[in-house]
Design a protein around this motif. Sequence first.
Motif, PDB file in Angstrom:
ATOM      1  N   LEU A  28       0.832  -1.193   0.000  1.00 23.57           N
ATOM      2  CA  LEU A  28       0.000   0.000   0.000  1.00 23.57           C
ATOM      3  C   LEU A  28       0.872   1.250   0.000  1.00 23.57           C
ATOM      4  CD1 LEU A  28      -3.032   0.875   0.204  1.00 23.57           C
ATOM      5  CD2 LEU A  28      -2.674   1.031   2.661  1.00 23.57           C
ATOM      6  N   TRP A  29       0.461   2.267  -0.738  1.00 22.85           N
ATOM      7  CA  TRP A  29       1.189   3.534  -0.896  1.00 22.85           C
ATOM      8  C   TRP A  29       2.434   3.390  -1.773  1.00 22.85           C
ATOM      9  CZ3 TRP A  29      -2.252   6.600   1.327  1.00 22.85           C
ATOM     10  CH2 TRP A  29      -2.901   6.197   2.510  1.00 22.85           C
ATOM     11  N   GLY A  30       2.607   2.224  -2.394  1.00 22.32           N
ATOM     12  CA  GLY A  30       3.838   1.963  -3.133  1.00 22.32           C
ATOM     13  C   GLY A  30       4.034   2.838  -4.349  1.00 22.32           C
ATOM     14  N   ILE A  31       2.951   3.429  -4.870  1.00 19.92           N
ATOM     15  CA  ILE A  31       3.069   4.303  -6.029  1.00 19.92           C
ATOM     16  C   ILE A  31       3.178   5.768  -5.617  1.00 19.92           C
ATOM     17  CG2 ILE A  31       0.614   4.748  -6.470  1.00 19.92           C
ATOM     18  CD1 ILE A  31       1.172   4.260  -9.443  1.00 19.92           C
ATOM     19  N   THR A  32       3.107   6.037  -4.323  1.00 22.02           N
ATOM     20  CA  THR A  32       3.161   7.413  -3.835  1.00 22.02           C
ATOM     21  C   THR A  32       4.611   7.839  -3.593  1.00 22.02           C
ATOM     22  OG1 THR A  32       3.120   6.978  -1.448  1.00 22.02           O
ATOM     23  CG2 THR A  32       0.997   6.928  -2.620  1.00 22.02           C
ATOM     24  N   SER A  33       4.778   9.131  -3.325  1.00 22.41           N
ATOM     25  CA  SER A  33       6.111   9.668  -3.072  1.00 22.41           C
ATOM     26  C   SER A  33       6.655   9.271  -1.701  1.00 22.41           C
ATOM     27  CB  SER A  33       6.083  11.198  -3.182  1.00 22.41           C
ATOM     28  OG  SER A  33       5.160  11.753  -2.236  1.00 22.41           O
ATOM     29  N   ARG A  34       5.820   8.702  -0.837  1.00 27.22           N
ATOM     30  CA  ARG A  34       6.255   8.343   0.510  1.00 27.22           C
ATOM     31  C   ARG A  34       7.111   7.083   0.535  1.00 27.22           C
ATOM     32  NH1 ARG A  34       3.358  10.819   4.717  1.00 27.22           N
ATOM     33  NH2 ARG A  34       3.412  13.032   4.171  1.00 27.22           N
ATOM     34  N   TYR A  35       6.965   6.235  -0.460  1.00 29.36           N
ATOM     35  CA  TYR A  35       7.688   4.975  -0.462  1.00 29.36           C
ATOM     36  C   TYR A  35       8.290   4.718  -1.836  1.00 29.36           C
ATOM     37  CZ  TYR A  35       5.403   3.917   3.973  1.00 29.36           C
ATOM     38  OH  TYR A  35       4.983   3.961   5.276  1.00 29.36           O
ATOM     39  N   SER A  36       9.471   4.134  -1.825  1.00 30.19           N
ATOM     40  CA  SER A  36      10.088   3.623  -3.051  1.00 30.19           C
ATOM     41  C   SER A  36       9.926   2.113  -3.043  1.00 30.19           C
ATOM     42  CB  SER A  36      11.564   3.999  -3.105  1.00 30.19           C
ATOM     43  OG  SER A  36      12.229   3.223  -4.095  1.00 30.19           O
ATOM     44  N   ILE A  37       9.216   1.586  -4.020  1.00 31.87           N
ATOM     45  CA  ILE A  37       9.002   0.142  -4.047  1.00 31.87           C
ATOM     46  C   ILE A  37      10.329  -0.591  -4.208  1.00 31.87           C
ATOM     47  CG2 ILE A  37       8.576   0.028  -6.531  1.00 31.87           C
ATOM     48  CD1 ILE A  37       6.825  -2.003  -3.723  1.00 31.87           C
ATOM     49  N   ASP A  38      11.301   0.045  -4.860  1.00 28.15           N
ATOM     50  CA  ASP A  38      12.628  -0.573  -4.984  1.00 28.15           C
ATOM     51  C   ASP A  38      13.288  -0.713  -3.615  1.00 28.15           C
ATOM     52  OD1 ASP A  38      12.256  -0.655  -7.694  1.00 28.15           O
ATOM     53  OD2 ASP A  38      13.468   1.132  -8.119  1.00 28.15           O
ATOM     54  N   ASN A  39      13.155   0.310  -2.779  1.00 29.53           N
ATOM     55  CA  ASN A  39      13.728   0.250  -1.437  1.00 29.53           C
ATOM     56  C   ASN A  39      13.016  -0.790  -0.574  1.00 29.53           C
ATOM     57  OD1 ASN A  39      15.514   2.257  -2.115  1.00 29.53           O
ATOM     58  ND2 ASN A  39      14.357   3.901  -1.107  1.00 29.53           N
ATOM     59  N   VAL A  40      11.698  -0.910  -0.744  1.00 25.97           N
ATOM     60  CA  VAL A  40      10.939  -1.923  -0.010  1.00 25.97           C
ATOM     61  C   VAL A  40      11.450  -3.308  -0.359  1.00 25.97           C
ATOM     62  CG1 VAL A  40       8.668  -3.006   0.233  1.00 25.97           C
ATOM     63  CG2 VAL A  40       8.865  -0.511   0.265  1.00 25.97           C
TER      64      VAL A  40
END
Length: 413
Positions: A316-328
């Motif tokens: 969740l929120w993975g497309i937002t500026s709060r999270y980088s899916i690559d970093n996750v």
Amino acid sequence: MDSHRNGRPSRRQFVATGIALGGATLAGCASDNDGNGGNGNGNGGTDGNGDEQSSTDGESGSDGSYTASMAPVGEVEFDSVPENLFVTYPQYADMAVALGHGEGVNTLFSTEMAGTTMNKFYEHLEGVSFDWEGLPNPLEDGLTKEQLYELDSDVHFLDPSYPVKHNDDWDESDIDEIASALGPWFGNFHSGVHSEPADAYADDYEYYTLWEMFERVAAVFQERERYEELKAIHDDLIARIESNLPPEEERPTAARVTLGDGQFFTYHLNTPGFWQAETRPLGADDALTDHDWSGDWGTIDYETMLEEDPDVILHLWGITSRYSIDNVRETLADHPVGSDLTAVQNDRVVAGGMRYQGPIMNLFQLEMTAKQLYPEQFGEWPGYEPGQPYPDIPSDEQLFDREQVASIVRGEF
């Protein structure tokens, strides 16, 4: 009702019809100041696709006034279409944009995250954008009456239950004061996961789907036709998805989570509520279905996640500026337990959207989730590059027509 000033109403009259108006953490909600006070477990109610809806357009008066209705405020009378719009959560901003009234939004919760995410979708709709920069976050330092008086809004798209439940210095008399002096409240927060409203509104509370809420907001703007055109696209998309889903026994297990510090913030996939509007229609096997929590979301540790071991992790929120899916993905792969997760090993940790989604966002997030869960049925997801717009998808692989949506929003229908 008060007279107009400078071409717009100075006040709005509140009309109660059987409803008496008077008398978090960042990781969990990806927000600056959002309550996690809901007590519902999200296991009751009906399916949330919004296929069965009744007209919510109120009657028009001989003086040009009209009404719109949404629980818990009941029926509200307007003497003209509101122009100055107090907005908290971005589903209402997205609704305003969809109905051709986005320029009236004067506030926005978690402003940069919400504004940039909305425009990541709008990038693919010619002539559609949202000017979010400079909008204040009304919940950043707590909602105050002084702030509302300064904004002098024609309508407040916020559930009155929200400030009463989440702020010690708000009660029903404050809600009444703002509705009478400025403009009515018009929102429904607890339909997100069917959580419990403030006691003052519990008896008359109703839960709506996302598209039922959109229908009621459309009545505020007298934009029934735009609503119906967009609803038809949504219905076609839902029908397309449902007709192509694989048998239940062939569907993947999935967990909808947000990665926190040493734990996962958890959400369900298939329970009622508009927070699940892009996952429930996909019918994946919820890996966390046996886990429950008393608030709007829960938490589990790495070991518990490994016990459930979902095929897909929807961040969740993975497309937002709060999270980088690559970093996750990197964080999970570097963790001694996280690295053993099947979704990590099979590269199926994917970027999800926002739970605060309006109708346009919902169309894109349904498409995104369908492709990430069922690539064989709906086409491969091209992946999402952090910081970039929603990815380009070839027209023959799109699940809905972008130009058709854009033309409706532009008023060309």
